[in-house]
Every structure is written in structure tokens, then in C-alpha cells.
Design an enzyme around this catalytic site. Structure first.
Site, short mmCIF file in Angstrom:
data_model
loop_
_atom_site.label_atom_id
_atom_site.label_comp_id
_atom_site.label_asym_id
_atom_site.label_seq_id
_atom_site.Cartn_x
_atom_site.Cartn_y
_atom_site.Cartn_z
CB ALA A 77 -0.93 0.00 1.21
N GLY A 122 1.07 -5.41 0.84
CA GLY A 122 -0.12 -5.55 0.02
C GLY A 122 0.14 -6.11 -1.37
CD GLU A 125 -2.33 -7.93 2.52
OE1 GLU A 125 -3.00 -8.28 3.51
OE2 GLU A 125 -2.08 -6.73 2.25
CD GLU A 146 1.54 -5.93 5.54
OE1 GLU A 146 1.01 -5.90 4.43
OE2 GLU A 146 2.27 -6.87 5.92
#
Length: 277
Positions: A77, A122, A125, A146
Site C-alpha cells: 500500500a 499488500g 496480498e 506490516e
């Protein structure tokens, strides 16, 4: 076998964060947000639209996800974006990202994440929502770090990583923020294949060459799509419910032209030519 030269020129979606190229049965979706392809709400909006377009396009048999960088598939992100947003927007952002990746996961077409460069946070992910993950050898590391930001992997990381590598191993990786190279990721089952290539272009050509084995007319992409649907939907169901789903999907295939062709070709001792119908 398809190559990059067989694909159309890149075209961007509304926010310019994902590009589309297609041809020869393949759709190449490239995450585009230099320098590290960090994902934002705008990128997820573009990816959501791209997934729907690929799902509805009957010419697309396999979807490939890639990053527009030699160094990064996706670094996760956009932290600057998250730092600026209020908690309500962050929650809605995570919810939309979950919905987008579920849409990708449940699209009845094979999805391959082509991991060239680092794939962390992310980015991993996103990659874990693909059916297969193929990585360029020695191009980077992957993991979910994270915890160093005081948060958890909130775009499906805690759920998908545990289903891929196992509960205790996934907790250890996420709690420590461990990053691993792609050779180790393959040992863990997080990456399915590691491909030696000099650069991203040759890596993507190698990915497309391998994808040729899943394309018409030599392979039934319809069967592949429903195999995926049976596994993705049936994975969390009780066994009897999963078997019922499997029977219903098999009934659809038995009624298809592809099944008739496959059975006839076997009996007649000739190669089958599938049309995806």
C-alpha cells in the site's frame, strides 16, 4: 505459444494505475505506480474494472498480473496515502480491496501472478489472490512486514498466507515481518515456480510461453475455469457440500462442446481441439 509481441499496445484505465494488453488468449494486467508500484484506492479501482473486463471478455482465457518495474512487482500500500486518510476511509479502502481480490479469485479463468522484483505487504496480498505465482529468480523478496508499521496485513494477508503455508508458519512470518527470497518462497509453497530470466521482458515472455499449455485449442480453458471455481468455492465448505458443487460443475461440463470433443478425441485417438464452448 503467445509472446509479448502478440499482445495489443498498452491501454490505461481511468486512474492510470493499471494497464491492459491482450491477445492470443491472454490478458496482461500491469500494476503501474512508479517507483515501487504501491497500491492505492485509485489502483484498486482500476484493477477492479480490469478484472471485470477480463471476466466478461470471452477471448481472454488466462489473466496475468505483473508490475511495471524491474525492481518491484508491488511494494504494498501507498503509505503516504494511508497516513493522510481518516480511519473511516481506511476501513472502506480495505473493504473495497477485499472485494476486488475476491472478484479476481472467483473469476472462472486462470490467474497467474508474474513476480518480477520485490513483492511485499499488500503486493503479496494481491499476488496471493492469484491461482499461481511464478517469480523471476533472484529478482527480489516477498513477505508481509506490516508489523513494523504497527498494523496487520489487512488485504487478505492473514487469511490467505495461513491457507497457503500453514497456520504456525504464517504467524511466525507475519509476527516477525520476515522477508524471504523466491527460492525459499518456493520451498514454503508460497511461489509455485521460479524462472531464470535476464530481465522483466524475457521473464514475461517465459511466463507467456508456459501459459500456452493452458490455452485453446489444445487445452480446455472452460474446464480450467470450473476446476478453479470448484476449488475456490469448495475449499471452506463441508466435504458433502463441496462434492455437490463439484457434481453441478461437472454436469455443466458434460453438456459442453468441449467435453464432447475431448471424449470423442480420446476414443478416436487424435488430439482434441477445444473451442471453449
Amino acid at each position: 505459444m503467445p509472446t509479448l509481441a502478440d499482445l495489443s499496445e498498452p491501454e490505461s484505465f481511468a486512474h492510470g494505475r493499471v494497464t491492459w494488453r491482450s491477445g492470443a488468449g491472454v490478458c496482461l494486467l500491469t500494476l503501474t505506480n512508479p517507483p515501487a508500484n504501491g497500491y492505492s484506492y485509485e489502483m484498486m479501482r482500476d484493477l477492479d474494472e480490469a478484472v471485470l473486463r477480463a471476466r466478461m471478455d470471452t477471448a481472454v482465457e488466462v489473466i496475468v498480473l505483473a508490475g511495471a518495474s524491474e525492481k518491484f512487482f508491488c511494494a504494498g500500500a501507498d503509505i503516504g496515502m494511508l497516513d493522510r486518510l481518516d480511519p473511516d476511509f481506511k476501513y472502506a479502502f480495505c473493504l473495497h480491496a477485499n472485494e476486488t481480490l475476491l472478484r479476481l479469485e472467483h473469476t472462472p479463468k486462470l490467474v497467474v501472478a508474474a513476480l518480477g522484483g520485490h513483492c511485499v505487504g499488500g503486493g503479496l496480498e494481491v499476488a496471493m489472490a492469484a491461482d499461481l505465482r511464478w517469480a523471476r529468480a533472484d529478482s527480489g523478496k516477498c513477505g508481509l512486514p506490516e508489523v513494523a508499521l504497527g498494523v496487520l496485513p489487512g488485504t487478505g494477508g492473514t487469511q490467505r498466507l495461513s491457507r497457503i503455508v500453514g497456520k504456525s508458519r504464517s504467524i511466525a512470518m507475519m509476527a516477525s515481518g520476515e522477508l524471504v527470497g523466491y527460492a525459499r518462497a518456493q520451498e514454503l509453497g508460497l511461489v509455485d515456480e521460479v524462472i531464470a530470466a535476464d530481465d522483466d521482458a524475457s521473464f514475461l515472455d517465459a511466463v507467456l510461453d508456459r501459459i500456452g499449455a493452458f490455452l485453446r485449442p489444445g487445452h480446455s480453458s472452460t474446464s480450467v475455469g470450473l476446476i478453479k471455481r470448484a476449488v475456490q468455492t469448495g475449499w471452506e465448505l463441508p466435504l458433502e457440500a463441496g462434492l455437490a458443487l463439484e457434481r453441478e460443475l461437472q454436469a455443466r461440463l458434460f453438456a459442453s462442446d468441449d467435453a464432447k470433443e475431448g471424449l470423442a478425441a480420446f476414443v478416436e485417438k487424435r488430439p482434441a481441439r477445444f473451442e471453449g464452448k
